[in-house]
Design a protein around this motif. Structure first.
Motif, short mmCIF file in Angstrom:
data_model
loop_
_atom_site.label_atom_id
_atom_site.label_comp_id
_atom_site.label_asym_id
_atom_site.label_seq_id
_atom_site.Cartn_x
_atom_site.Cartn_y
_atom_site.Cartn_z
N VAL A 37 0.92 -1.36 -0.03
CA VAL A 37 -0.02 -0.03 0.01
C VAL A 37 0.92 1.32 0.01
CG1 VAL A 37 -1.89 -1.17 1.12
CG2 VAL A 37 -0.29 0.13 2.63
N CYS A 38 0.24 2.42 -0.59
CA CYS A 38 1.11 3.28 -0.43
C CYS A 38 1.20 4.35 1.08
CB CYS A 38 0.28 4.78 -1.30
SG CYS A 38 -1.26 5.12 -0.64
N SER A 39 2.04 5.20 0.99
CA SER A 39 2.47 5.96 2.52
C SER A 39 1.01 6.40 2.84
CB SER A 39 3.50 6.77 2.37
OG SER A 39 4.60 6.45 1.70
N ASP A 40 0.31 7.05 2.32
CA ASP A 40 -0.99 7.43 2.88
C ASP A 40 -1.87 6.53 3.40
OD1 ASP A 40 -0.13 10.05 2.14
OD2 ASP A 40 -1.47 10.31 0.39
N CYS A 41 -2.10 5.31 2.80
CA CYS A 41 -2.96 4.23 3.15
C CYS A 41 -2.20 3.71 4.25
CB CYS A 41 -3.24 3.37 1.79
SG CYS A 41 -4.16 3.93 0.79
N TRP A 42 -0.94 3.52 4.21
CA TRP A 42 -0.17 2.98 5.31
C TRP A 42 -0.31 3.67 6.87
CZ3 TRP A 42 1.96 -1.19 7.24
CH2 TRP A 42 3.04 -1.01 8.29
N ALA A 43 -0.39 4.95 6.55
CA ALA A 43 -0.33 6.07 7.62
C ALA A 43 -1.97 6.07 8.35
CB ALA A 43 -0.31 7.39 7.21
N ALA A 44 -2.86 5.59 7.36
CA ALA A 44 -4.44 5.55 7.90
C ALA A 44 -4.56 4.08 8.65
CB ALA A 44 -5.17 5.84 6.68
N ILE A 45 -3.96 3.31 8.77
CA ILE A 45 -4.21 2.25 9.32
C ILE A 45 -4.40 2.27 10.91
CG2 ILE A 45 -3.73 -0.36 9.88
CD1 ILE A 45 -2.03 -0.45 7.01
N PRO A 46 -5.35 1.77 11.51
CA PRO A 46 -5.74 2.28 12.95
C PRO A 46 -5.38 0.73 13.70
CG PRO A 46 -7.86 1.77 11.72
CD PRO A 46 -6.59 1.67 10.87
N TRP A 47 -3.96 0.71 13.66
CA TRP A 47 -3.43 -0.63 14.49
C TRP A 47 -4.11 -0.54 15.88
CZ3 TRP A 47 -1.65 -4.07 11.47
CH2 TRP A 47 -1.01 -3.77 10.20
N ILE A 48 -4.37 -1.78 16.38
CA ILE A 48 -4.57 -1.92 17.76
C ILE A 48 -3.30 -2.14 18.72
CG2 ILE A 48 -5.69 -3.28 19.72
CD1 ILE A 48 -8.02 -3.75 17.65
N ARG A 77 -7.46 -11.82 19.70
CA ARG A 77 -6.83 -10.49 19.52
C ARG A 77 -6.96 -10.15 18.07
NH1 ARG A 77 -6.68 -10.52 24.09
NH2 ARG A 77 -4.72 -10.41 25.66
N SER A 78 -6.99 -8.79 17.70
CA SER A 78 -7.51 -8.17 16.36
C SER A 78 -6.42 -7.14 16.12
CB SER A 78 -8.83 -7.52 16.48
OG SER A 78 -9.69 -8.37 17.04
N ALA A 79 -6.09 -7.02 14.72
CA ALA A 79 -5.13 -6.13 14.26
C ALA A 79 -5.48 -4.77 14.33
CB ALA A 79 -4.76 -6.84 12.85
N VAL A 80 -6.66 -4.30 13.80
CA VAL A 80 -7.18 -2.83 13.70
C VAL A 80 -8.42 -2.71 14.41
CG1 VAL A 80 -5.62 -3.04 11.53
CG2 VAL A 80 -7.83 -3.33 11.52
N ARG A 81 -8.67 -1.21 14.45
CA ARG A 81 -9.91 -1.03 14.79
C ARG A 81 -10.84 -0.83 13.48
NH1 ARG A 81 -6.48 2.88 17.03
NH2 ARG A 81 -7.46 4.48 15.79
N TYR A 82 -12.23 -1.08 13.63
CA TYR A 82 -13.01 -1.37 12.48
C TYR A 82 -13.54 0.15 12.13
CZ TYR A 82 -15.98 -3.78 9.24
OH TYR A 82 -16.74 -4.10 8.07
#
Length: 252
Positions: A37-48, A77-82
């Protein structure tokens, strides 16, 4: 001949370029990124990063685990917030035929897998001798409608990264409507006895793990909402197998 050689050189440069297409938005991205994924999409991932409920892995105050009479899985355990971005990613994958997104969503599960190891319910718990990856099954009707089981795809991607075997351990006995539109009580009623153990998967597990010790199954699903699906799957498995069930969901 000279022109042909120049063309091959240019083609080689193009193919070896570090620039690729972001599987989410289509922009260019650098191959050095951990996900395609691009930098913008990577930065938008809401990791838990931190969890407040050691049982279900919720990142905020949890009331579901307190209300549940019996919990059959060890922890989730979950990876990201939905959030809205993640809802869009999952919609692209599940409903709009963008199956290549499995290369993004699947590897993200590795984060949840490591959260299990770093934040166990019981810090004294010893590592299981035998570990497996399985997944929440779809009904035949849903599978024909969609063409693939997204949970299975995510499980297969995680299996590549962890080296753990991926096997089918559950089947659905009947079709149910989408759980995301139902209240908690309706989910519980709808899921009662909806799963059964997959005999082929059970036979394979027994054949591959004769005389080996403690078993752990990482059960994969795309979204954890109330935990009803995971809990019913775990209950079904533990009726036939002496295993610990650990949930891994992409989003929470």
């Amino acid at each position: 001949m000279h022109r042909c050689s120049e063309w091959f050189v240019q083609l080689e440069k193009l193919l070896s370029s570090s620039k690729q297409i972001c599987l989410s938005c289509g922009a260019g991205y650098d191959r050095s990124k951990p996900l395609p994924v691009c930098s913008d999409c990577w930065a938008a991932i809401p990791w838990i990063g931190e969890v407040m409920c050691s049982r279900c892995g919720r990142y905020e105050v949890c009331t579901d685990c307190i209300r549940r009479e019996n919990t059959y899985y060890t922890q989730n355990r979950s990876a990201v917030r939905y959030d809205d971005n993640m809802k869009e990613w999952l919609a692209l994958h599940k409903y709009r035929g963008k199956e290549r997104l499995r290369q993004v969503l699947g590897p993200m599960l590795l984060h949840a897998y490591h959260l299990h190891r770093h934040n166990p319910v019981d810090s004294t718990e010893r590592e299981a001798t035998v570990q497996w990856i399985s997944f929440v099954p779809l009904s035949e009707e849903r599978l024909q409608e969609r063409g693939f089981n997204q949970a299975r795809q995510l499980a297969e991607e995680l299996g590549k990264l962890t080296g753990l075997p991926v096997i089918s351990l559950l089947r659905r006995t009947r079709h149910t409507d989408k759980q995301s539109f139902k209240a908690r009580a309706a989910r519980l009623d709808d899921l009662k006895d909806v799963f059964e153990v997959d005999g082929d998967g059970l036979a394979y597990m027994n054949a591959m793990a004769v005389k080996l010790g403690k078993h752990r199954v990482y059960l994969i699903d795309d979204v954890y909402t109330t935990g009803s699906t995971l809990n019913e799957c775990a209950r079904t498995l533990r009726q036939k197998l002496d295993v610990e069930v650990y949930g891994i969901s992409w989003a929470r």
